[in-house]
Design an enzyme around this catalytic site. Structure first.
Site, PDB file in Angstrom:
ATOM      1  N   GLY A   1      -9.017 -24.883  35.912  1.00 54.30           N
ATOM      2  CA  GLY A   1      -8.113 -25.949  35.251  1.00 54.30           C
ATOM      3  C   GLY A   1      -9.055 -26.958  34.564  1.00 54.30           C
ATOM      4  CD  GLU A   2     -10.674 -30.958  30.920  1.00 52.31           C
ATOM      5  OE1 GLU A   2     -11.788 -30.175  30.936  1.00 52.31           O
ATOM      6  OE2 GLU A   2     -10.738 -32.030  31.249  1.00 52.31           O
TER       7      GLU A   2
ATOM      8  CB  CYS B   1     -18.614 -25.201  38.709  1.00 52.71           C
ATOM      9  SG  CYS B   1     -17.776 -26.066  37.411  1.00 52.71           S
TER      10      CYS B   1
ATOM     11  CG  ASN C   1     -20.748 -16.358  40.388  1.00 54.50           C
ATOM     12  OD1 ASN C   1     -21.324 -15.304  40.652  1.00 54.50           O
ATOM     13  ND2 ASN C   1     -19.770 -16.805  41.219  1.00 54.50           N
TER      14      ASN C   1
ATOM     15  CB  SER D   1     -15.408 -31.275  36.631  1.00 52.24           C
ATOM     16  OG  SER D   1     -15.793 -30.394  35.710  1.00 52.24           O
TER      17      SER D   1
ATOM     18  CB  CYS E   1     -15.368 -19.646  32.173  1.00 48.52           C
ATOM     19  SG  CYS E   1     -13.984 -20.399  33.537  1.00 48.52           S
TER      20      CYS E   1
ATOM     21  CB  SER F   1     -18.274 -28.813  31.693  1.00 44.88           C
ATOM     22  OG  SER F   1     -17.822 -28.966  32.793  1.00 44.88           O
ATOM     23  CG  LEU F   2     -23.601 -31.287  26.822  1.00 42.86           C
ATOM     24  CD1 LEU F   2     -22.470 -31.976  26.183  1.00 42.86           C
ATOM     25  CD2 LEU F   2     -24.641 -31.980  26.819  1.00 42.86           C
TER      26      LEU F   2
ATOM     27  CD  GLU G   1      -9.584 -18.161  43.523  1.00 40.95           C
ATOM     28  OE1 GLU G   1      -9.412 -16.994  44.220  1.00 40.95           O
ATOM     29  OE2 GLU G   1     -10.303 -18.318  42.313  1.00 40.95           O
TER      30      GLU G   1
ATOM     31  CB  CYS H   1     -14.395 -27.089  44.894  1.00 39.84           C
ATOM     32  SG  CYS H   1     -14.229 -26.587  43.009  1.00 39.84           S
TER      33      CYS H   1
ATOM     34  CB  CYS I   1     -15.280 -21.634  28.598  1.00 39.82           C
ATOM     35  SG  CYS I   1     -14.870 -23.696  28.470  1.00 39.82           S
TER      36      CYS I   1
ATOM     37  CB  CYS J   1      -8.703 -23.218  32.728  1.00 38.95           C
ATOM     38  SG  CYS J   1      -9.359 -24.466  31.765  1.00 38.95           S
TER      39      CYS J   1
HETATM   40  S1  SF4 Z   1     -15.387 -23.400  32.286  1.00 35.74           S
HETATM   41 FE1  SF4 Z   1     -13.717 -25.133  32.974  1.00 35.74          FE
HETATM   42  S2  SF4 Z   1     -12.824 -25.565  31.163  1.00 35.74           S
HETATM   43 FE2  SF4 Z   1     -13.931 -23.749  30.493  1.00 35.74          FE
HETATM   44  S3  SF4 Z   1     -12.300 -22.477  30.909  1.00 35.74           S
HETATM   45 FE3  SF4 Z   1     -13.416 -22.183  32.742  1.00 35.74          FE
HETATM   46  S4  SF4 Z   1     -12.144 -23.576  33.942  1.00 35.74           S
HETATM   47 FE4  SF4 Z   1     -11.621 -24.042  31.868  1.00 35.74          FE
END
Ligand code: SF4
Length: 377
Positions: A189-190, A369, A326, A223, A141, A246-247, A114, A127, A138, A134
């Site tokens: 993704g990272e 995000c 979100n 990011s 997410c 992304s802390l 996306e 974006c 996390c 990914c």
């Molecule tokens: S927050 Fe970012 S790094 Fe973590 S799983 Fe989601 S997309 Fe991947």
């Protein structure tokens, strides 16, 4: 099938995406010299490469059959060999009175990704995704829950930008027909786990015409969850890109849970790498902090965050960007109460930390995000 878990630490192997069929080769995968070599291999003089790039980057035309200043038979061969269709639009959703557009794309092998186009007063931001899915896992997410499908190719990343510029040129977003000003790698993704494709795509965004989009490095944000060696490598590229870290948590105990890669590079290590990035590039680093109700949003967390970010006695190198979470359907992670958000901001400001609360643009279409799920049946 590739095992994507580390047998000892049970962490995702971030540098190794599952192997799938290679994406078709495209003009966007090639350097300027490689484009010249490619046209010579087709029996054309080298100057034709610039001519083709002008079609693509100046006129936003990627259908080789319309490169009418080339011989007709060459157009067919060129289309087949170097201009295959990379992105097929599956769905498109709009929000914010048409100023936010999320597009779900299908790739050649069925993988989904996306990208989200957002029009703000005076600028337009895209974006984009750097991977299909990914592997960072996390737990809050939506993208992380689906795991990593594969890395995107350089061309698949660039193609998202071309598609957005084409949409803008066609007047899809009310009030503008201009080009993109900003690109943020905050989709799926990272980015630093797909380093060479991402940096190759960025060089295409920055290259002046006719070889690229001629964008400013200051308009591009990368990011990361904190792959420390790759942050250092990015700093050494000599490009004043904005780094967003992304802390999401100020202590290792909490961040180990929220951002599992923290077990490999902890809070101190990632903040130090980000600080060094700021010193090298002279660019202020953005600290992304998704506010999660009763998880990481107390006043004590804000004090801890200020202490962690304070480097050499000052905060001038950093800016905290608080993100209202979100919520993912069925998830225990949800957005903070407004009162807690206010107290958190006031505490950071009390320490002198520059802080803003991100607007929730696109939230009604899950466009925030780390929230892109590519949920298509
Ligand atoms: S927050 Fe970012 S790094 Fe973590 S799983 Fe989601 S997309 Fe991947």
């Amino acid at each position: 099938m590739t095992d994507t878990t580390d047998p000892v630490r049970r962490l995702p192997l971030v540098f190794e995406a599952p192997r799938r069929g290679k994406p078709p080769k495209h003009w966007f995968d090639l350097s300027v010299d490689e484009r010249k070599d490619a046209v010579v291999a087709m029996g054309l003089p080298r100057y034709r490469a610039d001519q083709i790039s002008r079609h693509v980057f100046d006129r936003l035309e990627d259908d080789a059959s319309r490169f009418t200043d080339l011989p007709a038979e060459i157009r067919v061969e060129l289309g087949q060999q170097l201009f295959p269709r990379l992105l097929e639009q599956v769905t498109q959703q709009t929000a914010d009175a048409g100023r936010t557009v999320k597009t779900l794309w299908r790739l050649h092998d069925g993988a989904l990704l996306e990208s989200v186009l957002m029009r703000y007063p005076g600028r337009t931001t895209l974006c984009i995704s750097s991977q299909a899915g990914c592997g960072m896992a996390c737990p809050f997410c939506a993208t992380g829950q689906g795991g990593l499908k594969r890395n995107l190719s350089q061309a698949e990343i660039v193609a998202q930008v071309l598609a957005a510029d084409q949409m803008l040129a066609q007047g899809l977003i009310p009030g503008t027909t201009g080009r993109l000003n900003n690109i943020v790698f905050m989709g799926m993704g990272e980015p630093l786990a797909n380093y060479s494709a991402v940096i190759g795509a960025i060089r295409t965004f920055l290259a002046p015409g006719p070889n690229g989009f001629g964008m400013s490095a200051r308009g591009i944000t990368v990011s990361t969850v904190g792959l420390v060696p790759k942050i250092r490598q990015l700093a050494d590229e000599g490009l004043p890109l904005t780094l967003a870290l992304s802390l999401h948590a100020p202590t290792d105990a909490l961040r180990d849970e929220l951002v599992p890669i923290n077990e490999r590079w902890n809070v101190e290590e990632v903040v130090e790498a980000a600080w060094q990035y700021a010193q090298t590039t002279k660019r202020r680093v953005s600290i992304e902090y998704a506010m999660m109700r009763d998880i990481n949003d107390s006043v004590e967390h804000a004090h801890q965050l200020a202490r962690v970010l304070r480097r050499r006695g000052e905060w001038g190198w950093v800016h905290v960007n608080l993100i209202p979470l979100n919520p993912t359907p069925g998830s225990r992670w949800t957005a903070s109460r407004k009162a807690d958000e206010r107290a958190f901001i006031a505490t950071l400001e009390g320490h002198g930390v520059p802080v803003t609360l991100r607007d929730t643009r696109g939230q009604e279409i899950d466009g925030a995000c780390g929230q892109l799920a590519a949920t298509h049946p």
